[in-house]
Scaffold this motif. Structure first.
Motif, PDB file in Angstrom:
ATOM      1  N   MET A  12       0.850  -1.206   0.000  1.00  0.00           N
ATOM      2  CA  MET A  12       0.000   0.000   0.000  1.00  0.00           C
ATOM      3  C   MET A  12       0.880   1.248   0.000  1.00  0.00           C
ATOM      4  N   ASN A  13       0.586   2.170  -0.906  1.00  0.00           N
ATOM      5  CA  ASN A  13       1.346   3.421  -0.962  1.00  0.00           C
ATOM      6  C   ASN A  13       0.941   4.306   0.204  1.00  0.00           C
ATOM      7  N   LEU A  14       1.915   4.781   0.934  1.00  0.00           N
ATOM      8  CA  LEU A  14       1.628   5.589   2.119  1.00  0.00           C
ATOM      9  C   LEU A  14       1.283   7.023   1.785  1.00  0.00           C
ATOM     10  N   PHE A  15       1.314   7.399   0.529  1.00  0.00           N
ATOM     11  CA  PHE A  15       1.046   8.781   0.156  1.00  0.00           C
ATOM     12  C   PHE A  15       0.016   8.822  -0.972  1.00  0.00           C
ATOM     13  N   ASN A  16      -0.855   9.788  -0.901  1.00  0.00           N
ATOM     14  CA  ASN A  16      -1.760   9.975  -2.024  1.00  0.00           C
ATOM     15  C   ASN A  16      -1.099  10.898  -3.035  1.00  0.00           C
ATOM     16  N   GLN A  17      -1.810  11.227  -4.072  1.00  0.00           N
ATOM     17  CA  GLN A  17      -1.177  11.975  -5.156  1.00  0.00           C
ATOM     18  C   GLN A  17      -0.738  13.372  -4.748  1.00  0.00           C
ATOM     19  N   TYR A  18      -1.235  13.872  -3.634  1.00  0.00           N
ATOM     20  CA  TYR A  18      -0.825  15.211  -3.188  1.00  0.00           C
ATOM     21  C   TYR A  18       0.307  15.149  -2.162  1.00  0.00           C
ATOM     22  N   GLY A  19       0.794  13.935  -1.881  1.00  0.00           N
ATOM     23  CA  GLY A  19       1.955  13.820  -1.000  1.00  0.00           C
ATOM     24  C   GLY A  19       1.642  13.909   0.469  1.00  0.00           C
ATOM     25  N   ASN A  20       0.382  13.817   0.888  1.00  0.00           N
ATOM     26  CA  ASN A  20       0.035  13.895   2.299  1.00  0.00           C
ATOM     27  C   ASN A  20       0.178  12.521   2.946  1.00  0.00           C
ATOM     28  N   PRO A  21       0.752  12.443   4.115  1.00  0.00           N
ATOM     29  CA  PRO A  21       0.896  11.154   4.775  1.00  0.00           C
ATOM     30  C   PRO A  21      -0.475  10.527   5.026  1.00  0.00           C
ATOM     31  N   SER A  22      -0.527   9.227   4.931  1.00  0.00           N
ATOM     32  CA  SER A  22      -1.777   8.514   5.168  1.00  0.00           C
ATOM     33  C   SER A  22      -2.043   8.415   6.663  1.00  0.00           C
ATOM     34  N   THR A  23      -3.245   7.961   6.973  1.00  0.00           N
ATOM     35  CA  THR A  23      -3.609   7.763   8.375  1.00  0.00           C
ATOM     36  C   THR A  23      -2.675   6.772   9.027  1.00  0.00           C
ATOM     37  N   ARG A  24      -2.289   5.734   8.292  1.00  0.00           N
ATOM     38  CA  ARG A  24      -1.387   4.720   8.839  1.00  0.00           C
ATOM     39  C   ARG A  24      -0.042   5.346   9.202  1.00  0.00           C
ATOM     40  N   HIS A  25       0.438   6.224   8.353  1.00  0.00           N
ATOM     41  CA  HIS A  25       1.716   6.890   8.640  1.00  0.00           C
ATOM     42  C   HIS A  25       1.629   7.692   9.929  1.00  0.00           C
ATOM     43  N   TRP A  26       0.549   8.423  10.097  1.00  0.00           N
ATOM     44  CA  TRP A  26       0.402   9.233  11.305  1.00  0.00           C
ATOM     45  C   TRP A  26       0.258   8.363  12.554  1.00  0.00           C
ATOM     46  N   LEU A  27      -0.327   7.179  12.399  1.00  0.00           N
ATOM     47  CA  LEU A  27      -0.436   6.270  13.537  1.00  0.00           C
ATOM     48  C   LEU A  27       0.946   5.767  13.960  1.00  0.00           C
ATOM     49  N   TRP A  28       1.792   5.441  12.974  1.00  0.00           N
ATOM     50  CA  TRP A  28       3.149   5.018  13.306  1.00  0.00           C
ATOM     51  C   TRP A  28       3.944   6.163  13.921  1.00  0.00           C
ATOM     52  N   LEU A  29       3.681   7.368  13.461  1.00  0.00           N
ATOM     53  CA  LEU A  29       4.350   8.537  14.028  1.00  0.00           C
ATOM     54  C   LEU A  29       3.922   8.742  15.476  1.00  0.00           C
ATOM     55  N   LEU A  30       2.637   8.579  15.733  1.00  0.00           N
ATOM     56  CA  LEU A  30       2.137   8.662  17.095  1.00  0.00           C
ATOM     57  C   LEU A  30       2.751   7.564  17.955  1.00  0.00           C
ATOM     58  N   GLY A  31       2.851   6.360  17.378  1.00  0.00           N
ATOM     59  CA  GLY A  31       3.463   5.258  18.112  1.00  0.00           C
ATOM     60  C   GLY A  31       4.909   5.544  18.474  1.00  0.00           C
ATOM     61  N   THR A  32       5.645   6.179  17.559  1.00  0.00           N
ATOM     62  CA  THR A  32       7.036   6.559  17.837  1.00  0.00           C
ATOM     63  C   THR A  32       7.104   7.512  19.018  1.00  0.00           C
ATOM     64  N   SER A  33       6.247   8.524  18.997  1.00  0.00           N
ATOM     65  CA  SER A  33       6.252   9.531  20.063  1.00  0.00           C
ATOM     66  C   SER A  33       5.887   8.921  21.409  1.00  0.00           C
ATOM     67  N   VAL A  34       4.868   8.066  21.411  1.00  0.00           N
ATOM     68  CA  VAL A  34       4.434   7.432  22.654  1.00  0.00           C
ATOM     69  C   VAL A  34       5.518   6.500  23.189  1.00  0.00           C
ATOM     70  N   ALA A  35       6.125   5.717  22.284  1.00  0.00           N
ATOM     71  CA  ALA A  35       7.176   4.794  22.716  1.00  0.00           C
ATOM     72  C   ALA A  35       8.349   5.550  23.337  1.00  0.00           C
ATOM     73  N   PHE A  36       8.720   6.684  22.743  1.00  0.00           N
ATOM     74  CA  PHE A  36       9.797   7.491  23.303  1.00  0.00           C
ATOM     75  C   PHE A  36       9.423   8.004  24.690  1.00  0.00           C
ATOM     76  N   GLY A  37       8.194   8.507  24.820  1.00  0.00           N
ATOM     77  CA  GLY A  37       7.742   8.996  26.120  1.00  0.00           C
ATOM     78  C   GLY A  37       7.733   7.908  27.170  1.00  0.00           C
ATOM     79  N   VAL A  38       7.263   6.722  26.799  1.00  0.00           N
ATOM     80  CA  VAL A  38       7.219   5.598  27.738  1.00  0.00           C
ATOM     81  C   VAL A  38       8.631   5.171  28.126  1.00  0.00           C
ATOM     82  N   GLU A  39       9.532   5.150  27.148  1.00  0.00           N
ATOM     83  CA  GLU A  39      10.920   4.787  27.434  1.00  0.00           C
ATOM     84  C   GLU A  39      11.520   5.751  28.458  1.00  0.00           C
TER      85      GLU A  39
END
Length: 438
Positions: free
Chosen positions: A1-28
């Motif tokens: 699945m392409n993570l970007f639409n034709q306008y180059g905006n990150p998909s919902t899945r991308h933002w979820l992984w980004l949120l996961g990164t931030s949360v994991a860092f905070g928890v660490e």
């Protein structure tokens, strides 16, 4: 699945992984600071390690199939922010560290770290043999520190500056300066840039406030600076800089040693044989000039003596029990490493359990490198090789320190600053697709 639409905006899945990164860092960070040991000496290190692994996984997935984007021309305010953060952040960190240093004069009865370094520096300045038994401590000790753990303090000693202040200066100017150089090379939205530019300073101040004892009698800031330089060098295509960073790390605390072959292999494949060989040769030359010729060649038993001294220190820590930690050694049962499992459930005498953990430590460290190499091979065409090398470094160090025989908090703290770099790459702005004309 392409993570970007034709306008180059990150998909919902991308933002979820980004949120996961931030949360994991905070928890660490939380499991290292205010929640350290909250779930006891056995479950706490598991959650702490899993948070580090989750950070690596989520950050990797944010960059999967993302076209690499180079940062555009930096506006003048970017560099103004860099200067302001460097000065203001350094001043704030110094203000927070001041009462810690003032309340804890250097005392060998509290910690032998700095007195040992002072012995090295004093001998070096007077032209004596550095690596021979130290006899002016409460116990005889053979020097077990590599040269770049103590050589940086020669100027501080000459200027009569407390080593802890000198170490903080090295971190702020060297380590965090490298972070700003790294940040300047990343394509970030302005809002993300503003949020991330001061992140290492915030982490540093939070660590000092919540665990000042870690830095009251140590100079770990210098080692953290070295590893910040190494991490930043991954994104700077200079054989000289990469080799210099490797020398700093290998000749201070050589925990990175198993990751180095993987890094050189990645460079061989991605930047060419010539560059990889240059990095390897320059690193070897640096080790020869800084350690082998001036010190090791004078006594080839220095390194083995140092390893034996470390084994003695390890045995001492494992036999020092504390009633507040379920009757176990305080540093083993602090909630940061898996040594508590081997202490409690290992068979045989204490020495046998230590030996078992040492073997497991080597095996899991090599396994972490092997897994990282496999991930690189499978994703090398889908993820920026520099991101793969960085995440491999973070994953490897998290594993290495989780299985350390004595998981001192100040040693483990270095990994948190590598996490800051991982968070930054997760926020990188992808290269925008060209919108087709109507």
């Amino acid at each position: 699945m392409n993570l970007f639409n034709q306008y180059g905006n990150p998909s919902t899945r991308h933002w979820l992984w980004l949120l996961g990164t931030s949360v994991a860092f905070g928890v660490e960070v939380l499991f290292f600071t205010i929640l350290r040991g909250y779930f006891g000496p056995y479950y706490s290190p598991i959650w702490f390690y899993l948070a580090s692994v989750l950070l690596c996984v989520c950050a990797l997935l944010t960059q999967l199939d993302q076209p690499v984007s180079k940062p555009g021309p930096r506006a003048g305010w970017h560099f103004a922010v860099y200067g302001a953060v460097l000065l203001f952040g350094g001043a704030v960190a110094a203000a927070i560290q001041y009462p810690v240093i003032a309340a804890n004069p250097i005392d060998v009865a509290q910690s032998d770290v700095i007195p040992i370094l002072q012995n090295y520096v004093g001998r070096f300045r007077s032209g004596e043999i550095v690596y021979r038994y130290i006899t002016n401590l409460p116990y005889p000790l053979f020097p077990n520190h590599l040269p770049l753990q103590w050589l940086p303090y020669v100027p501080a000693d000459k200027l009569s500056i407390d080593y802890r202040w000198w170490s903080l200066g090295i971190l702020v100017l060297g380590g965090f300066g490298a972070y700003l150089a790294f940040l300047n090379r990343q394509a970030l939205r302005w809002i993300h840039f503003v949020l991330l530019v001061g992140l290492p300073w915030l982490l540093l101040c939070f660590l000092i406030v919540t665990g000042s004892y870690m830095f009251s009698h140590t100079v770990e800031f210098t080692i953290i600076a070295y590893y910040c330089l190494l991490t930043a060098s991954i994104f700077i295509r200079s054989a000289w800089l990469r080799a210099a960073a490797l020398v700093l790390c290998l000749l201070s605390r050589y925990s990175v040693i198993f990751w180095v072959p993987l890094f050189l292999w990645i460079l061989w494949r991605e930047t060419g044989r010539r560059h990889a060989v240059a990095v390897a040769l320059l690193t070897g030359l640096g080790i020869v000039l800084v350690y082998v010729v001036p010190f090791l060649s004078k006594d080839w038993t220095i390194f083995t003596h140092a390893l034996n001294e470390y084994r003695v220190a390890t045995l001492g820590e494992w036999t020092r029990t504390d009633a507040t930690n379920e009757g176990g050694p305080v540093h083993l049962f602090s909630g940061l490493g898996f040594a508590s499992f081997f202490y409690t459930y290992g068979h045989g005498e204490i020495a046998d359990r230590i030996s078992l953990l040492q073997k497991v430590h080597v095996l899991v460290s090599l396994a972490a490198v092997t897994v990282s190499g496999f991930v690189y091979w499978k994703l090398r065409r889908r993820v920026d090789y520099r991101v793969l090398a960085l995440i491999a470094l973070k994953f490897y160090l998290a594993t290495f320190y989780a299985f350390l025989q004595i998981p001192y908090a100040y040693l483990t703290s270095m990994g948190l600053f590598i996490s800051v770099f991982v968070v930054v790459v997760a926020f990188r702005e992808p290269k925008r697709a060209v919108v087709p004309s109507a």
